[in-house]
Design a protein around this motif. Structure first.
Motif, mmCIF file in Angstrom:
data_model
loop_
_atom_site.group_PDB
_atom_site.id
_atom_site.type_symbol
_atom_site.label_atom_id
_atom_site.label_comp_id
_atom_site.label_asym_id
_atom_site.label_seq_id
_atom_site.Cartn_x
_atom_site.Cartn_y
_atom_site.Cartn_z
ATOM 1 N N GLY A 199 0.818 -1.212 0.000
ATOM 2 C CA GLY A 199 0.000 0.000 0.000
ATOM 3 C C GLY A 199 0.850 1.259 0.000
ATOM 4 N N LEU A 200 1.860 1.298 0.868
ATOM 5 C CA LEU A 200 2.761 2.457 0.920
ATOM 6 C C LEU A 200 3.514 2.644 -0.393
ATOM 7 N N THR A 201 3.937 1.543 -0.995
ATOM 8 C CA THR A 201 4.658 1.617 -2.267
ATOM 9 C C THR A 201 3.766 2.183 -3.366
ATOM 10 N N LEU A 202 2.519 1.711 -3.434
ATOM 11 C CA LEU A 202 1.599 2.236 -4.439
ATOM 12 C C LEU A 202 1.286 3.710 -4.200
ATOM 13 N N LEU A 203 1.143 4.101 -2.943
ATOM 14 C CA LEU A 203 0.920 5.510 -2.638
ATOM 15 C C LEU A 203 2.115 6.354 -3.081
ATOM 16 N N LYS A 204 3.316 5.864 -2.823
ATOM 17 C CA LYS A 204 4.532 6.577 -3.226
ATOM 18 C C LYS A 204 4.589 6.733 -4.742
ATOM 19 N N SER B 113 4.057 -4.887 23.589
ATOM 20 C CA SER B 113 5.511 -4.709 23.520
ATOM 21 C C SER B 113 6.165 -5.664 22.525
ATOM 22 N N THR B 114 5.620 -6.850 22.382
ATOM 23 C CA THR B 114 6.183 -7.822 21.449
ATOM 24 C C THR B 114 5.700 -7.563 20.033
ATOM 25 N N ILE B 115 4.408 -7.409 19.853
ATOM 26 C CA ILE B 115 3.865 -7.311 18.503
ATOM 27 C C ILE B 115 4.238 -5.993 17.839
ATOM 28 N N PHE B 116 4.380 -4.926 18.627
ATOM 29 C CA PHE B 116 4.777 -3.649 18.017
ATOM 30 C C PHE B 116 6.166 -3.758 17.407
ATOM 31 N N ALA B 117 7.096 -4.357 18.144
ATOM 32 C CA ALA B 117 8.455 -4.516 17.618
ATOM 33 C C ALA B 117 8.452 -5.366 16.350
ATOM 34 N N CYS B 118 7.684 -6.434 16.358
ATOM 35 C CA CYS B 118 7.614 -7.317 15.194
ATOM 36 C C CYS B 118 6.963 -6.618 14.006
ATOM 37 N N ALA B 119 5.861 -5.931 14.250
ATOM 38 C CA ALA B 119 5.130 -5.271 13.166
ATOM 39 C C ALA B 119 5.944 -4.123 12.572
ATOM 40 N N ALA B 120 6.509 -3.289 13.428
ATOM 41 C CA ALA B 120 7.297 -2.147 12.935
ATOM 42 C C ALA B 120 8.525 -2.638 12.180
ATOM 43 N N GLY B 121 9.195 -3.626 12.744
ATOM 44 C CA GLY B 121 10.389 -4.159 12.088
ATOM 45 C C GLY B 121 10.086 -4.814 10.759
ATOM 46 N N SER B 122 9.033 -5.618 10.722
ATOM 47 C CA SER B 122 8.693 -6.295 9.470
ATOM 48 C C SER B 122 8.253 -5.298 8.405
ATOM 49 N N LEU B 123 7.583 -4.239 8.821
ATOM 50 C CA LEU B 123 7.171 -3.208 7.871
ATOM 51 C C LEU B 123 8.384 -2.472 7.296
ATOM 52 N N VAL B 124 9.364 -2.174 8.132
ATOM 53 C CA VAL B 124 10.582 -1.511 7.655
ATOM 54 C C VAL B 124 11.321 -2.405 6.662
ATOM 55 N N VAL B 125 11.459 -3.685 6.985
ATOM 56 C CA VAL B 125 12.172 -4.613 6.111
ATOM 57 C C VAL B 125 11.444 -4.764 4.773
ATOM 58 N N MET B 126 10.131 -4.995 4.818
ATOM 59 C CA MET B 126 9.356 -5.170 3.581
ATOM 60 C C MET B 126 9.378 -3.901 2.726
ATOM 61 N N THR B 127 9.258 -2.754 3.349
ATOM 62 C CA THR B 127 9.247 -1.500 2.605
ATOM 63 C C THR B 127 10.606 -1.255 1.938
ATOM 64 N N ALA B 128 11.682 -1.574 2.628
ATOM 65 C CA ALA B 128 13.018 -1.424 2.043
ATOM 66 C C ALA B 128 13.184 -2.350 0.840
ATOM 67 N N LEU B 129 12.701 -3.571 0.949
ATOM 68 C CA LEU B 129 12.798 -4.510 -0.174
ATOM 69 C C LEU B 129 11.962 -4.057 -1.367
ATOM 70 N N LEU B 130 10.747 -3.612 -1.108
ATOM 71 C CA LEU B 130 9.896 -3.123 -2.193
ATOM 72 C C LEU B 130 10.478 -1.865 -2.830
ATOM 73 N N GLY B 131 11.045 -0.992 -2.006
ATOM 74 C CA GLY B 131 11.693 0.206 -2.543
ATOM 75 C C GLY B 131 12.844 -0.147 -3.470
ATOM 76 N N TYR B 132 13.592 -1.151 -3.108
ATOM 77 C CA TYR B 132 14.719 -1.592 -3.935
ATOM 78 C C TYR B 132 14.234 -2.207 -5.245
#
Length: 114
Positions: free
Chosen positions: A18-23, A67-86
């Motif tokens: 979704g973020l990639t398409l918006l960008k 505390s657990t799910i926020f770290a997982c969700a934020a981290g996975s979103l950063v990783v996926m977004t970086a891969l899609l950006g590339y």
């Protein structure tokens, strides 16, 4: 645990695509106005997917400790977004970026290991 991982994967995919398409829709031209975006399918698909990601986030919150799910969700979103950006936006991935992504994934592992 498997259920949460599957939901987390759908969350990360939905939000990051979704973020990639918006960008992409915003990059159509400098100063693209909202009226111009209204006719762009990428804007609407990105908005729908990003909104879907928010609803999935609410499900993840209900099922897990914040505390657990926020770290997982934020981290996975950063990783996926970086891969899609590339792969789709021709954004550079440097050694520094890869190191940061590996640190994020290591942090997710450390937060979730019992």
């Amino acid at each position: 645990m498997i259920k949460t991982l599957c939901i987390l994967a759908v969350y990360a995919a939905s939000s990051s695509v979704g973020l990639t398409l918006l960008k992409v829709s915003l990059n159509r031209g400098a100063g693209a106005m909202l009226s111009a975006l209204a006719g762009d399918w990428r804007f609407w698909a990105g908005s729908l997917l990003y909104g879907t990601g928010f609803v999935i986030w609410l499900v993840l919150l209900k099922l897990n400790n914040l505390s657990t799910i926020f770290a997982c969700a934020a981290g996975s979103l950063v990783v996926m977004t970086a891969l899609l950006g590339y792969f789709f936006l021709d954004e550079a991935v440097t050694a520094k970026t890869v190191s940061g992504l590996l640190l994020i994934m290591s942090g997710i592992y450390l937060v979730t290991v019992k």
